[in-house]
Every structure is written in C-alpha cells, then in structure tokens.
Motif scaffolding. Structure first.
Motif, PDB file in Angstrom:
ATOM      1  N   LEU A 108       0.895  -1.255   0.067  1.00  0.00           N
ATOM      2  CA  LEU A 108       0.011  -0.091  -0.050  1.00  0.00           C
ATOM      3  C   LEU A 108       1.048   1.191  -0.031  1.00  0.00           C
ATOM      4  CD1 LEU A 108      -2.399  -1.539   2.669  1.00  0.00           C
ATOM      5  CD2 LEU A 108      -3.187  -0.990   0.475  1.00  0.00           C
ATOM      6  N   GLY A 109       0.416   2.394  -0.590  1.00  0.00           N
ATOM      7  CA  GLY A 109       1.048   3.635  -0.690  1.00  0.00           C
ATOM      8  C   GLY A 109      -0.224   4.577  -0.798  1.00  0.00           C
ATOM      9  N   CYS A 110       0.367   5.797  -0.251  1.00  0.00           N
ATOM     10  CA  CYS A 110      -0.698   6.931  -0.220  1.00  0.00           C
ATOM     11  C   CYS A 110       0.279   8.378  -0.438  1.00  0.00           C
ATOM     12  CB  CYS A 110      -1.347   6.989   1.214  1.00  0.00           C
ATOM     13  SG  CYS A 110      -2.531   8.453   1.418  1.00  0.00           S
ATOM     14  N   ASP A 111      -0.200   9.116  -1.508  1.00  0.00           N
ATOM     15  CA  ASP A 111       0.249  10.248  -1.754  1.00  0.00           C
ATOM     16  C   ASP A 111      -0.560  11.468  -1.903  1.00  0.00           C
ATOM     17  OD1 ASP A 111      -1.184  10.086  -4.062  1.00  0.00           O
ATOM     18  OD2 ASP A 111       0.562  10.171  -5.347  1.00  0.00           O
ATOM     19  N   PHE A 112      -1.981  11.437  -1.667  1.00  0.00           N
ATOM     20  CA  PHE A 112      -2.746  12.494  -1.543  1.00  0.00           C
ATOM     21  C   PHE A 112      -2.814  13.560  -2.682  1.00  0.00           C
ATOM     22  CE2 PHE A 112      -2.215  11.509   3.025  1.00  0.00           C
ATOM     23  CZ  PHE A 112      -3.946  11.139   3.517  1.00  0.00           C
ATOM     24  N   ALA A 113      -2.541  13.119  -3.919  1.00  0.00           N
ATOM     25  CA  ALA A 113      -1.934  13.730  -5.000  1.00  0.00           C
ATOM     26  C   ALA A 113      -3.610  14.481  -5.517  1.00  0.00           C
ATOM     27  CB  ALA A 113      -1.468  12.946  -6.096  1.00  0.00           C
ATOM     28  N   PRO A 114      -3.478  15.693  -5.705  1.00  0.00           N
ATOM     29  CA  PRO A 114      -4.787  16.463  -6.400  1.00  0.00           C
ATOM     30  C   PRO A 114      -5.013  15.657  -7.806  1.00  0.00           C
ATOM     31  CG  PRO A 114      -3.372  17.993  -5.518  1.00  0.00           C
ATOM     32  CD  PRO A 114      -2.543  16.660  -5.463  1.00  0.00           C
ATOM     33  N   ILE A 115      -6.299  15.470  -7.975  1.00  0.00           N
ATOM     34  CA  ILE A 115      -6.815  14.789  -9.236  1.00  0.00           C
ATOM     35  C   ILE A 115      -6.123  15.621 -10.820  1.00  0.00           C
ATOM     36  CG2 ILE A 115      -8.866  16.281  -9.655  1.00  0.00           C
ATOM     37  CD1 ILE A 115      -8.495  12.463  -9.920  1.00  0.00           C
ATOM     38  N   GLU A 116      -6.016  16.743 -10.447  1.00  0.00           N
ATOM     39  CA  GLU A 116      -5.488  17.491 -11.905  1.00  0.00           C
ATOM     40  C   GLU A 116      -3.911  17.197 -11.949  1.00  0.00           C
ATOM     41  OE1 GLU A 116      -5.600  20.578  -8.387  1.00  0.00           O
ATOM     42  OE2 GLU A 116      -6.642  18.897  -9.154  1.00  0.00           O
ATOM     43  N   VAL A 117      -3.308  16.888 -10.797  1.00  0.00           N
ATOM     44  CA  VAL A 117      -1.952  16.521 -10.888  1.00  0.00           C
ATOM     45  C   VAL A 117      -1.775  15.482 -11.599  1.00  0.00           C
ATOM     46  CG1 VAL A 117       0.130  16.023  -9.602  1.00  0.00           C
ATOM     47  CG2 VAL A 117      -1.327  18.128  -8.905  1.00  0.00           C
ATOM     48  N   VAL A 118      -2.726  14.381 -10.915  1.00  0.00           N
ATOM     49  CA  VAL A 118      -2.595  13.113 -11.535  1.00  0.00           C
ATOM     50  C   VAL A 118      -3.069  12.977 -13.049  1.00  0.00           C
ATOM     51  CG1 VAL A 118      -3.685  10.641 -11.353  1.00  0.00           C
ATOM     52  CG2 VAL A 118      -3.349  12.201  -9.411  1.00  0.00           C
ATOM     53  N   LYS A 119      -4.104  13.816 -13.231  1.00  0.00           N
ATOM     54  CA  LYS A 119      -4.520  13.860 -14.823  1.00  0.00           C
ATOM     55  C   LYS A 119      -3.567  14.063 -15.798  1.00  0.00           C
ATOM     56  CE  LYS A 119      -8.076  15.476 -17.981  1.00  0.00           C
ATOM     57  NZ  LYS A 119      -9.221  16.310 -18.135  1.00  0.00           N
ATOM     58  N   SER A 120      -2.497  15.244 -15.187  1.00  0.00           N
ATOM     59  CA  SER A 120      -1.561  15.684 -16.123  1.00  0.00           C
ATOM     60  C   SER A 120      -0.514  14.810 -16.103  1.00  0.00           C
ATOM     61  CB  SER A 120      -1.137  16.891 -15.757  1.00  0.00           C
ATOM     62  OG  SER A 120      -1.004  17.309 -14.679  1.00  0.00           O
ATOM     63  N   GLY A 121      -0.363  13.706 -15.449  1.00  0.00           N
ATOM     64  CA  GLY A 121       0.993  12.793 -15.530  1.00  0.00           C
ATOM     65  C   GLY A 121       1.915  12.933 -14.114  1.00  0.00           C
ATOM     66  N   GLY A 122       1.435  13.731 -13.366  1.00  0.00           N
ATOM     67  CA  GLY A 122       2.212  13.998 -12.155  1.00  0.00           C
ATOM     68  C   GLY A 122       2.025  13.159 -10.966  1.00  0.00           C
ATOM     69  N   ALA A 123       2.811  13.492  -9.788  1.00  0.00           N
ATOM     70  CA  ALA A 123       2.576  12.747  -8.565  1.00  0.00           C
ATOM     71  C   ALA A 123       2.852  13.712  -7.509  1.00  0.00           C
ATOM     72  CB  ALA A 123       3.158  11.258  -8.690  1.00  0.00           C
ATOM     73  N   ALA A 124       2.690  13.258  -6.321  1.00  0.00           N
ATOM     74  CA  ALA A 124       3.028  13.969  -5.101  1.00  0.00           C
ATOM     75  C   ALA A 124       3.870  13.027  -4.258  1.00  0.00           C
ATOM     76  CB  ALA A 124       1.621  14.411  -4.187  1.00  0.00           C
ATOM     77  N   GLU A 125       4.479  13.898  -3.276  1.00  0.00           N
ATOM     78  CA  GLU A 125       5.472  13.191  -2.398  1.00  0.00           C
ATOM     79  C   GLU A 125       4.364  11.943  -1.560  1.00  0.00           C
ATOM     80  OE1 GLU A 125       8.709  13.207  -2.052  1.00  0.00           O
ATOM     81  OE2 GLU A 125       8.837  14.560  -3.645  1.00  0.00           O
ATOM     82  N   PRO A 126       5.179  10.682  -1.303  1.00  0.00           N
ATOM     83  CA  PRO A 126       4.317   9.676  -0.768  1.00  0.00           C
ATOM     84  C   PRO A 126       4.355  10.349   0.763  1.00  0.00           C
ATOM     85  CG  PRO A 126       6.342   8.616  -2.018  1.00  0.00           C
ATOM     86  CD  PRO A 126       6.562  10.304  -2.337  1.00  0.00           C
ATOM     87  N   ALA A 127       3.221   9.806   1.213  1.00  0.00           N
ATOM     88  CA  ALA A 127       3.032  10.288   2.585  1.00  0.00           C
ATOM     89  C   ALA A 127       3.547   8.944   3.546  1.00  0.00           C
ATOM     90  CB  ALA A 127       1.297  10.275   2.742  1.00  0.00           C
ATOM     91  N   ALA A 128       3.640   9.323   4.857  1.00  0.00           N
ATOM     92  CA  ALA A 128       4.279   8.412   5.594  1.00  0.00           C
ATOM     93  C   ALA A 128       2.865   7.877   6.518  1.00  0.00           C
ATOM     94  CB  ALA A 128       5.032   9.144   6.765  1.00  0.00           C
ATOM     95  N   ALA A 129       3.313   6.467   6.498  1.00  0.00           N
ATOM     96  CA  ALA A 129       1.967   5.707   7.377  1.00  0.00           C
ATOM     97  C   ALA A 129       2.421   5.397   8.640  1.00  0.00           C
ATOM     98  CB  ALA A 129       1.910   4.368   6.785  1.00  0.00           C
ATOM     99  N   GLN A 130       1.457   5.338   9.537  1.00  0.00           N
ATOM    100  CA  GLN A 130       1.540   4.970  10.929  1.00  0.00           C
ATOM    101  C   GLN A 130       0.941   3.597  11.210  1.00  0.00           C
ATOM    102  OE1 GLN A 130      -0.221   8.255  13.063  1.00  0.00           O
ATOM    103  NE2 GLN A 130       1.943   9.028  13.526  1.00  0.00           N
ATOM    104  N   ALA A 131       1.351   2.630  11.625  1.00  0.00           N
ATOM    105  CA  ALA A 131       0.684   1.415  12.118  1.00  0.00           C
ATOM    106  C   ALA A 131       0.250   1.376  13.222  1.00  0.00           C
ATOM    107  CB  ALA A 131       1.771   0.069  11.802  1.00  0.00           C
ATOM    108  N   GLY A 132      -1.069   0.712  13.527  1.00  0.00           N
ATOM    109  CA  GLY A 132      -1.935   0.509  14.690  1.00  0.00           C
ATOM    110  C   GLY A 132      -1.858  -0.869  15.094  1.00  0.00           C
ATOM    111  N   ALA A 133      -2.767  -1.086  16.135  1.00  0.00           N
ATOM    112  CA  ALA A 133      -2.955  -2.435  16.558  1.00  0.00           C
ATOM    113  C   ALA A 133      -4.184  -3.025  15.545  1.00  0.00           C
ATOM    114  CB  ALA A 133      -3.601  -2.364  17.729  1.00  0.00           C
ATOM    115  N   ASP A 134      -4.009  -4.152  15.520  1.00  0.00           N
ATOM    116  CA  ASP A 134      -5.229  -5.102  14.645  1.00  0.00           C
ATOM    117  C   ASP A 134      -5.170  -4.755  13.263  1.00  0.00           C
ATOM    118  OD1 ASP A 134      -6.118  -5.897  17.199  1.00  0.00           O
ATOM    119  OD2 ASP A 134      -7.193  -4.222  17.352  1.00  0.00           O
ATOM    120  N   GLY A 135      -3.913  -4.758  12.784  1.00  0.00           N
ATOM    121  CA  GLY A 135      -3.915  -4.774  11.102  1.00  0.00           C
ATOM    122  C   GLY A 135      -4.141  -3.378  10.606  1.00  0.00           C
TER     123      GLY A 135
END
Length: 680
Positions: A108-135
């Motif tokens: 899994l990955g998450c970058d919160f990229a705005p839709i217009e950035v994705v549409k024009s072929g761009g990307a955003a910096e990957p966001a950091a995840a935090q792990a919790g209990a129970d998966g």
C-alpha cells in the motif's frame, strides 16, 4: 460509488505509477494496492463487473499446489467501492491434493495527489504511514485521513520518506479448501465539497425489452453506472445530482449534470429537481472576470480548491462559471421537468432563479449586442472555448484554422431560442410577467440565425459551427448543428437538410456521430472534439431527429452506439475514436476517457425513449406518442416510465404500432403517429 472511484489494471492491481489509484473527492487516497502471493504477482485471467461499484478480478497462483497442467490455486479478488472508500475480499481456493502454505501481502501507498496533478501525469510526495493495532495503517494530510484495516493481518508501516506499507497474512490451505481475507480503506475527508447523497436513486430502474438485445444490456449497465455517480453538496445531502465522470470529473458540472438529468426525465423528475436546486444555490450574483461569474449565470464546475493544469496555463477557481450554455440548459430543464410532472410547488420555488437566468440571457450573454450569445475568456487562465466542446482547438474553419474569440456557437443560439420559449411558457403558466418579451426574443433570434449562420458546402447548405470574432461563419461541418434539431429554431426544410448531412458517411461512418466531418481540415478520429465520437452528443442528436420525424437517420446513429456498446462491455465511455467501421471493425477507445461518464450512460435512456417516442405534457393533460417511424430498432417496450408519480409503460411493436399503459387519470394521448396507435 461517488465520491469514490478506483483505477487499476485489468488484473485488479493498483500500481504506484501513472493514473492508477483510489480516488476520493478530487484527491488520491491510495496510490498503490498491490496483491502478492509469496512476494510474486498472481497470474491474471480475467475480470467482470458485479454490479454498481463492484468488480471481481480472477487470477492464479501458478507456483502453488499440485504440479499438474491445470491450475490448482485460484484467487478471486472482489473489490467494492462505496462512499466511505474501498473494501476487498480475497478468496484463495485450492483444489490441490496437498496442504498449501503461502504468504499473502497487500502493498500500500498514499500520496494525497490532487486529481488535476494525476491527470496531467504528475504525482505527489508519498505520505508516511503509521501502524496501529489489529492490522491498521493510517495516513493523514490536513483535513483528510485514510485508514486501512486488514482483518487478522499484520500491519507494517513503510519507512519514512515513502517506503511501501504492507498488510500480511500467513495462510494455510488444507486440500480442497478455501480461505477469505478481508481489508478495507476508509477515507475521512472533512474538506470535501461533494458527498454521497442520502436515500435511494431518484429515478426508476426502468426495464426495457427489445428485439435488439444490445439495447437491453446497454440500459441495464448504464442504470447501474448512473447509480454509482450520484452526488450531493456537502451541506445539502438531500439534493442529488450526477457527477460528470470517473475519475477526472467526479463533481458538479453544470452542463454535464443538466444534460444527464434531462435525459433521465422519462424515469422521474427527482434528479432534475435536485440538480436544478443545487445549481440555483450557486447561481451567479456578481461580475467577476476571474471566475466568469455574472448575475444569474449558472456555474460550470465545482472543486475543493483551484484547479491548475501544468503546461497549458489553465488555472480555474474552485467555483468556476466559464460556460456559455449551462444557463439556457438550466431554464429548459426546469421547463421539461414541469412537463414531465415536477410538482408545481417545486417549480414555483425556482421561478426567481428562472428570472435571474433570463436576466443573464438578456443583459450579459451578448456582450457586443449583435443579438447572438458569445463567449471570450478575459482572464487568460480559464477555458478558451466555453461550449460543450471546450478544448482549445475545438472551433475550426473548414481548412483547419482556429477561430478567434469572441465566438458565438451555433448550438448555443438554439439553446437560447428554446430557453426563451420555455421560459415564456413557465412565466405565463405561473402568472409572472415577461412572457411576451421572450417570445419576441425567440422570433428575432431565429431571423438573425437564418441570415448569418447558413453556409454552402460541397453537399449543400448547412449551419456553420459558429461565428468568429469578425462575425465570419466558421464553415466546418460538425455535430453541433444536430443540437438545433428539436429546438424549433429550424424550419422543416432546414431540419431535413441538417438531418441528411448528419447521417452522411462523412459524419456517421463510425460508431455514432462524429464531432467533425471527415472532409474537414481539422478532422482526426482521435481528436478530442474534432473527429471523435461522444455518446451523449450522438444521443442528443438522436432525440432531436426522432422529435422531428427523421426515424431512419436516428436509427443509423443509434445502431452505431449500440455497436460501440458491445465493444465497451456496454459501459459507454466519455468518448471514443471516430474511425470508420469499415476500417477498424469495432469502436476504438480514446486514451484517458472517463468511464463511466454520466451523460454517456444516460444516452441509453435517450435511445430507448426515442424508440418509443413518448412525450407527456402533464400541465396540459396530454401526451404525444411518436415512435421512430417503421420501428427501425425493432420492437421496444419501456416499463417504469414516471409521469407525475405514475408508472407508465410505453411500447412500439415491430410494425411501428404504439401502446401506452398507466397514464395518470385525465391524461389522454393527443397525437398518435399513425393509424392503429393506441393509448390507455
């Protein structure tokens, strides 16, 4: 299901590349969701839609199980999209004779990229995840939070700076057994401007039986898709409209939402009422060149923030009004919904907005006072073209050169003519002043249009696409002129000339109606607006041809769309290639087209409605029945039409005889087309 959508490969994998991802209300919530079995991707064998927002992906784990030619470990990945986000069940079934041990991982990955950035072929910096209990894994950015939970999974957060996060299961399968793993991603978005509406769909799930089973299949899939595109404003979840399309335009679009609601009127007025109210609340109140807002004007597009597209200078404010046609279309939708039975109280509540829209039509839509409705982007960062063909190169002369603004589009003059007459009918019926003024406006518009727009071409006279800055007719032959049919702007002879040209090989040799004639200099079958085929555009023209009695031409275009439906598994995209059927044999996709798209899906309703030709006037207590002459699509029956709250069935048999059952008390069939037609 709106406001959520997912783009993946045909194998179901959401990879950290390109435009794939889980999207929620103009933002990418997950940029990756990749399934691995023992650290390898399974071998995909197919996928199938399983209802609104639900898809099954089937693959094989070739390295597991018995060493025999037939596969013995199968994986069914069932993905369900909901307003909350996405859930998946991963069923691993073994027919092996041995016990199978394996490790299943979701990367899994998450970058919160705005839709217009994705549409024009761009990307955003990957966001950091935090792990919790129970998966549990969690990502946050401002007002948006994404939480992934894997039932009975081990959760592993990626390293800071964008490392891949994982859910992991250790799986043991006894011989001839199965196990199902489940995980889900939930999005909490407090800044979203659009949300899932309350309640069930506002239209009936009509049933169509037809000799041509393609129409039945197309309508069934389209109604499923339309349910998945329902949206509401964050502050008014009770008023539903249709988001334009997945994934780029899953928000309020004035023109798109209005046309889709208009095509769905045969199934009820609830969607039209919600769409009208939502747009009325955001009707313009001031002059603002930056946003295109003007008093009484209906907006074009709603986003959570400015919409910027790199490389072309486009920078649209969150609430953008750069459309020339949404306002007259709003007027006509209010009128048509009233004719279909929208309650008088709901109509009356919108009459002040109707009068404000007429104020825009009379005071702001014609800046140079030449009598035509025109547009120009004075902000230098908005849409250069502001009709439905809004790409920068959409308005071209026959030789391919671009027209300079201000531009007065042919179809917009037809919309304005029709809106003036529709408004006059509403004003008169509800005792408001001004009906005579708008009758006069329509008459003058018809005279001016006839004098200025008609040009000569190699196959006869036809209306030009537009007038340019110097009031020269833009002399390319385009689908725009088909939108004039049914408005009343054209005489009978003029309509016949237009109908003939639209059904000619240069316009209709593909799978529907080309946006531009193949004989024009700007034509390309993969041009966004100069040669491609748009299902909604074709459907609008089919409806106009049917209303004016050109059944053969309407059937030619309908046959093209039905053939295209087969090629796209009965989910018509936003647009597709305008190649001739004789060249390609089947409809070819257009890269990055939205699918599903609201007005493309609504086209199925328009085709079936044109076939049965059922047109009620609830205030007048009558209904006109005019099916396609000669029943060129064969026998068609629509059950579940809604007229003033009553369920109606309208049918035409293979000989062209029509029947209407279930009309509200007091309504009568006014003008059956031919002897033998009946109404009950």
């Amino acid at each position: 299901m709106a406001p959520t959508s997912a783009l993946s490969g045909a194998d179901g994998q959401i990879r950290a590349a390109g435009v794939q991802g889980l999207f929620h209300a103009d933002s990418r919530a997950l940029s990756q969701a990749r399934l691995l079995v023992d650290d390898a991707e399974p071998e995909a064998i197919g996928h199938a839609h399983a209802g609104p927002g639900r898809t099954r992906f089937v693959s094989l784990a070739r390295g597991l199980g018995d060493r025999v030619p037939d596969p013995t470990v199968r994986i069914d990945r069932v993905r369900e999209i909901g307003p909350y986000g996405m859930a998946e069940s991963v069923e691993i079934a073994s027919t092996a004779s041995m016990t199978v041990h394996t490790t299943v991982t979701i990367e899994l990955g998450c970058d919160f990229a705005p839709i217009e950035v994705v549409k024009s072929g761009g990307a955003a910096e990957p966001a950091a995840a935090q792990a919790g209990a129970d998966g549990e894994l969690r990502w946050s950015a401002g007002a948006v939070q994404v939480v992934v939970t894997g039932k009975e999974a081990q959760a592993e957060a990626g390293s800071p700076g964008g490392g891949v996060s994982r859910l992991r299961w250790e799986v043991t399968l006894e011989p001839r057994s199965s196990v199902t793993l489940r995980w889900r991603a939930e999005v909490d978005d407090r800044a979203a401007v659009v949300v899932a509406p309350t309640g069930e769909a506002e239209w009936s799930m009509a049933e169509v039986t037809a000799d041509d089973r393609r129409l039945t299949r197309l309508l069934r899939q389209s109604l499923d898709d339309l349910r998945s595109l329902r949206l509401a404003e964050a502050g008014a979840p009770g008023d539903t409209f249709l988001g334009a399309g997945v994934p780029w335009f899953l928000t309020l679009f004035g023109r798109d939402s209005l046309w889709a609601a208009r095509m769905l009127l045969p199934l009820g007025t609830g969607l039209a009422a919600g769409t009208l109210r939502v747009l009325a609340r955001r009707q313009g109140v001031r002059l603002d060149p930056g946003s295109g807002e003007a008093p009484g004007k209906i907006m074009h597009e709603l986003r959570r923030h400015e919409f910027a597209v790199e490389g072309n200078g486009l920078l649209l404010p969150a609430a953008y009004y750069g459309t020339i046609d949404a306002t007259p279309l709003w007027i006509s939708l209010l009128h048509d919904a009233w004719r279909w039975g929208m309650p008088d109280g709901e109509v009356a509540a919108l009459l002040p907005n109707l009068e404000a829209a007429l104020g825009w039509l009379g005071d702001h839509a014609d800046a140079d006072r030449d009598g035509f409705i025109e547009y120009i982007d004075t902000s230098a960062r908005g849409l250069a073209n502001q009709g439905w063909k809004d790409s920068g190169d959409a308005v071209r002369f026959h030789d391919g050169t671009r027209a300079a603004p201000p531009i007065a589009l042919a179809e917009v003059q037809g919309y304005a003519y029709r809106a003036a007459l529709d408004a006059a009918a509403l004003l008169g019926a509800f005792g408001r002043p001004g009906a005579a003024r708008w009758h006069d406006y329509a008459g003058a518009m018809a005279e001016r249009f006839r004098a200025r727009f008609w040009v000569d071409g190699p196959h006869g006279r036809f209306p030009a696409l537009a007038l340019d800055r110097d009031k020269r007719p833009v002399d390319s032959l385009t689908s725009n002129i088909g939108h004039l049919l049914g408005t009343g702007l054209l005489s009978a002879g003029e309509s016949a000339a237009v109908a003939g040209l639209l059904a000619s090989p240069a316009m209709a040799a593909g799978f529907g109606l080309r946006t531009m004639s193949s004989e024009d200099g700007g034509f390309s079958p993969l041009s966004y607006h100069c040669g491609s085929i748009w299902p909604h555009d074709t459907a609008i023209v089919i409806a106009g041809l049917a209303r004016e009695g050109f059944g053969a031409q309407a059937a030619t275009l309908a046959e093209g769309l039905l053939a295209a439906g087969e090629a796209f598994q009965y989910r018509l995209p936003e647009l597709f290639s305008g190649d001739a059927q004789s060249v390609v044999g089947r409809a070819m996709p257009y890269p990055a087209a939205c699918r599903p798209q609201a007005w493309s899906a609504a086209a199925a309703v328009a085709i079936a409605h044109a076939a049965v030709g059922f047109h009620p006037d609830v205030p007048g207590g009558r209904v006109v029945v005019r099916p396609l002459e000669g029943a060129p699509l064969g026998a068609v029956s629509m059950r579940g039409l809604r007229v003033a709250g009553s369920e109606v069935t309208a049918s035409v048999d293979a000989h062209g005889r029509s029947e209407v059952i279930g009309l509200p008390e007091g309504m009568v069939v006014d003008k059956p087309v031919a002897a033998g037609h009946t109404g009950r």
